[in-house]
Design a protein around this motif. Structure first.
Motif, PDB file in Angstrom:
ATOM      1  N   ALA A  45       0.847  -1.194   0.000  1.00 34.73           N
ATOM      2  CA  ALA A  45       0.000   0.000   0.000  1.00 34.73           C
ATOM      3  C   ALA A  45       0.882   1.244   0.000  1.00 34.73           C
ATOM      4  O   ALA A  45       1.795   1.373   0.816  1.00 34.73           O
ATOM      5  CB  ALA A  45      -0.910  -0.005   1.219  1.00 34.73           C
ATOM      6  N   ILE A  46       0.589   2.160  -0.927  1.00 30.21           N
ATOM      7  CA  ILE A  46       1.380   3.381  -1.089  1.00 30.21           C
ATOM      8  C   ILE A  46       0.511   4.599  -0.826  1.00 30.21           C
ATOM      9  O   ILE A  46      -0.598   4.700  -1.344  1.00 30.21           O
ATOM     10  CB  ILE A  46       1.967   3.475  -2.510  1.00 30.21           C
ATOM     11  CG1 ILE A  46       2.936   2.326  -2.764  1.00 30.21           C
ATOM     12  CG2 ILE A  46       2.655   4.818  -2.720  1.00 30.21           C
ATOM     13  CD1 ILE A  46       3.483   2.292  -4.177  1.00 30.21           C
ATOM     14  N   ARG A  47       1.048   5.525  -0.047  1.00 28.56           N
ATOM     15  CA  ARG A  47       0.421   6.836   0.148  1.00 28.56           C
ATOM     16  C   ARG A  47       1.306   7.845  -0.545  1.00 28.56           C
ATOM     17  O   ARG A  47       2.491   7.980  -0.225  1.00 28.56           O
ATOM     18  CB  ARG A  47       0.306   7.161   1.643  1.00 28.56           C
ATOM     19  CG  ARG A  47      -0.105   8.602   1.945  1.00 28.56           C
ATOM     20  CD  ARG A  47      -1.539   8.853   1.515  1.00 28.56           C
ATOM     21  NE  ARG A  47      -2.015  10.108   2.044  1.00 28.56           N
ATOM     22  CZ  ARG A  47      -2.321  11.152   1.269  1.00 28.56           C
ATOM     23  NH1 ARG A  47      -2.194  11.077  -0.040  1.00 28.56           N
ATOM     24  NH2 ARG A  47      -2.776  12.248   1.811  1.00 28.56           N
ATOM     25  N   GLU A  48       0.767   8.554  -1.523  1.00 31.34           N
ATOM     26  CA  GLU A  48       1.525   9.565  -2.255  1.00 31.34           C
ATOM     27  C   GLU A  48       1.305  10.903  -1.575  1.00 31.34           C
ATOM     28  O   GLU A  48       0.190  11.237  -1.196  1.00 31.34           O
ATOM     29  CB  GLU A  48       1.069   9.604  -3.717  1.00 31.34           C
ATOM     30  CG  GLU A  48       1.935  10.459  -4.611  1.00 31.34           C
ATOM     31  CD  GLU A  48       1.505  11.904  -4.670  1.00 31.34           C
ATOM     32  OE1 GLU A  48       2.391  12.766  -4.800  1.00 31.34           O
ATOM     33  OE2 GLU A  48       0.302  12.182  -4.591  1.00 31.34           O
ATOM     34  N   ALA A  85      -0.757   2.669   4.921  1.00 33.52           N
ATOM     35  CA  ALA A  85       0.339   2.653   3.951  1.00 33.52           C
ATOM     36  C   ALA A  85       1.590   1.961   4.477  1.00 33.52           C
ATOM     37  O   ALA A  85       1.919   2.052   5.656  1.00 33.52           O
ATOM     38  CB  ALA A  85       0.683   4.078   3.538  1.00 33.52           C
ATOM     39  N   ASP A  86       2.265   1.278   3.560  1.00 39.33           N
ATOM     40  CA  ASP A  86       3.581   0.698   3.817  1.00 39.33           C
ATOM     41  C   ASP A  86       4.676   1.627   3.322  1.00 39.33           C
ATOM     42  O   ASP A  86       5.782   1.639   3.851  1.00 39.33           O
ATOM     43  CB  ASP A  86       3.729  -0.643   3.094  1.00 39.33           C
ATOM     44  CG  ASP A  86       2.654  -1.626   3.469  1.00 39.33           C
ATOM     45  OD1 ASP A  86       2.484  -1.878   4.680  1.00 39.33           O
ATOM     46  OD2 ASP A  86       1.971  -2.143   2.561  1.00 39.33           O
ATOM     47  N   VAL A  87       4.368   2.365   2.254  1.00 39.17           N
ATOM     48  CA  VAL A  87       5.343   3.239   1.598  1.00 39.17           C
ATOM     49  C   VAL A  87       4.775   4.644   1.488  1.00 39.17           C
ATOM     50  O   VAL A  87       3.616   4.822   1.117  1.00 39.17           O
ATOM     51  CB  VAL A  87       5.690   2.715   0.184  1.00 39.17           C
ATOM     52  CG1 VAL A  87       6.595   3.683  -0.555  1.00 39.17           C
ATOM     53  CG2 VAL A  87       6.329   1.348   0.254  1.00 39.17           C
ATOM     54  N   LEU A  88       5.598   5.636   1.807  1.00 37.30           N
ATOM     55  CA  LEU A  88       5.252   7.032   1.589  1.00 37.30           C
ATOM     56  C   LEU A  88       6.023   7.491   0.361  1.00 37.30           C
ATOM     57  O   LEU A  88       7.256   7.534   0.370  1.00 37.30           O
ATOM     58  CB  LEU A  88       5.612   7.876   2.813  1.00 37.30           C
ATOM     59  CG  LEU A  88       5.250   9.355   2.748  1.00 37.30           C
ATOM     60  CD1 LEU A  88       3.741   9.536   2.618  1.00 37.30           C
ATOM     61  CD2 LEU A  88       5.768  10.074   3.988  1.00 37.30           C
ATOM     62  N   LEU A  89       5.308   7.796  -0.703  1.00 33.19           N
ATOM     63  CA  LEU A  89       5.897   8.233  -1.968  1.00 33.19           C
ATOM     64  C   LEU A  89       5.806   9.757  -1.985  1.00 33.19           C
ATOM     65  O   LEU A  89       4.713  10.304  -2.084  1.00 33.19           O
ATOM     66  CB  LEU A  89       5.086   7.620  -3.114  1.00 33.19           C
ATOM     67  CG  LEU A  89       5.752   7.327  -4.421  1.00 33.19           C
ATOM     68  CD1 LEU A  89       6.819   6.270  -4.245  1.00 33.19           C
ATOM     69  CD2 LEU A  89       4.719   6.836  -5.419  1.00 33.19           C
ATOM     70  N   VAL A  90       6.926  10.449  -1.854  1.00 34.03           N
ATOM     71  CA  VAL A  90       6.926  11.903  -1.725  1.00 34.03           C
ATOM     72  C   VAL A  90       7.409  12.539  -3.013  1.00 34.03           C
ATOM     73  O   VAL A  90       8.426  12.139  -3.581  1.00 34.03           O
ATOM     74  CB  VAL A  90       7.822  12.351  -0.547  1.00 34.03           C
ATOM     75  CG1 VAL A  90       7.755  13.853  -0.358  1.00 34.03           C
ATOM     76  CG2 VAL A  90       7.415  11.646   0.733  1.00 34.03           C
ATOM     77  N   VAL A 115      10.162   5.304   2.947  1.00 34.44           N
ATOM     78  CA  VAL A 115       9.977   6.604   2.315  1.00 34.44           C
ATOM     79  C   VAL A 115      10.736   6.599   0.998  1.00 34.44           C
ATOM     80  O   VAL A 115      11.919   6.243   0.947  1.00 34.44           O
ATOM     81  CB  VAL A 115      10.481   7.750   3.216  1.00 34.44           C
ATOM     82  CG1 VAL A 115      10.349   9.096   2.502  1.00 34.44           C
ATOM     83  CG2 VAL A 115       9.730   7.770   4.531  1.00 34.44           C
ATOM     84  N   VAL A 116      10.038   7.003  -0.070  1.00 37.90           N
ATOM     85  CA  VAL A 116      10.627   7.074  -1.399  1.00 37.90           C
ATOM     86  C   VAL A 116      10.472   8.499  -1.919  1.00 37.90           C
ATOM     87  O   VAL A 116       9.356   9.030  -1.956  1.00 37.90           O
ATOM     88  CB  VAL A 116       9.953   6.081  -2.373  1.00 37.90           C
ATOM     89  CG1 VAL A 116      10.540   6.217  -3.767  1.00 37.90           C
ATOM     90  CG2 VAL A 116      10.076   4.660  -1.866  1.00 37.90           C
ATOM     91  N   ALA A 117      11.571   9.114  -2.314  1.00 39.77           N
ATOM     92  CA  ALA A 117      11.561  10.436  -2.926  1.00 39.77           C
ATOM     93  C   ALA A 117      11.486  10.239  -4.436  1.00 39.77           C
ATOM     94  O   ALA A 117      12.348   9.579  -5.020  1.00 39.77           O
ATOM     95  CB  ALA A 117      12.810  11.208  -2.549  1.00 39.77           C
TER      96      ALA A 117
END
Length: 178
Positions: A45-48, A85-90, A115-117
C-alpha cells in the motif's frame, strides 16, 4: 438513416486493435509481485504525498494506474490514509509550509515504513533548492529509503525503483538485527 447507424455499430472499432505490451514492464511487474509476496505476504500500500511539486511526478505516478501499466495487477495499491500505507511516496521539494504535514503523515504510518523520494525536487530540492520557501529534498526532515531521480521519472523508472526498494526490504528482513 437506420442502415447507416446500424453499419457504424457493426463495423470493426479502432479500439479493437491488439494492445501493445512492454515486455520490460511485465518483467519488472512480475518481479515486484514475487518480492511483495515474499516480504509482505500481501499487497503493498502506497500513500503519495505532494510537498510542493510542479505535478510532473504526480502525472507519471497517476499513469501507473492507467490500463497500460495497471500496477494493481502486480499487488501495488494507492491508499488515501497513511495509516494504511507501507510506503510514503513523496514528490516535490519540501516547502516550509508542508514540513509539519510531512512529519505528521510519516508518524501516522505503521511500522515498518518506507519513504521514497520521486523526482529531482523530492531528491534534492531540484530547481527550487536554496530558495527562501523550500527546506530542500525530503531527506532534510525524513529518513529516505530510496531516491528515484528524474524530472519526472517515467512510470517504468518508478516501478524499477519500487522493485529495488522491495529487494532492499527483503535483504534487511533476512539480515539479523544488531
Amino acid at each position: 438513416m437506420m442502415v447507416n447507424a446500424l453499419s457504424c455499430f457493426l463495423k470493426r472499432k479502432v479500439t479493437e486493435e491488439a494492445p501493445v505490451h512492454d515486455e520490460e514492464i511485465e518483467r519488472i511487474g512480475a518481479a515486484i509481485k514475487s518480492v511483495i509476496n515474499a516480504v509482505f505476504g500481501r499487497s503493498l500500500a502506497i500513500r503519495e504525498l505532494d510537498t510542493g511539486s510542479d505535478n510532473a511526478a504526480e502525472i507519471e505516478i497517476t499513469n501507473l494506474s492507467n490500463p497500460f501499466y495497471d500496477i494493481e495487477r502486480f499487488g501495488i495499491t494507492f491508499v488515501a490514509s497513511p495509516r494504511h500505507a507501507d510506503v510514503l511516496l513523496v514528490t516535490g521539494a519540501v516547502t516550509h509550509n508542508m514540513a509539519i504535514a510531512v512529519t505528521k503523515t510519516y508518524e501516522a504510518m505503521p511500522s515498518p515504513k518506507f519513504v521514497v523520494a520521486v523526482g529531482d525536487d523530492a531528491c534534492n530540492g531540484g530547481i527550487f533548492a536554496g530558495t527562501y520557501a523550500v527546506m530542500g529534498g525530503v531527506d532534510t526532515i525524513l529518513p529516505v529509503d530510496l531516491k528515484i531521480p528524474g524530472n519526472p521519472p517515467s512510470p517504468k523508472e518508478i516501478m524499477a525503483g519500487l522493485l529495488a526498494l522491495m529487494k532492499k526490504a527483503r535483504t534487511a528482513e533476512k539480515s539479523p538485527a544488531p
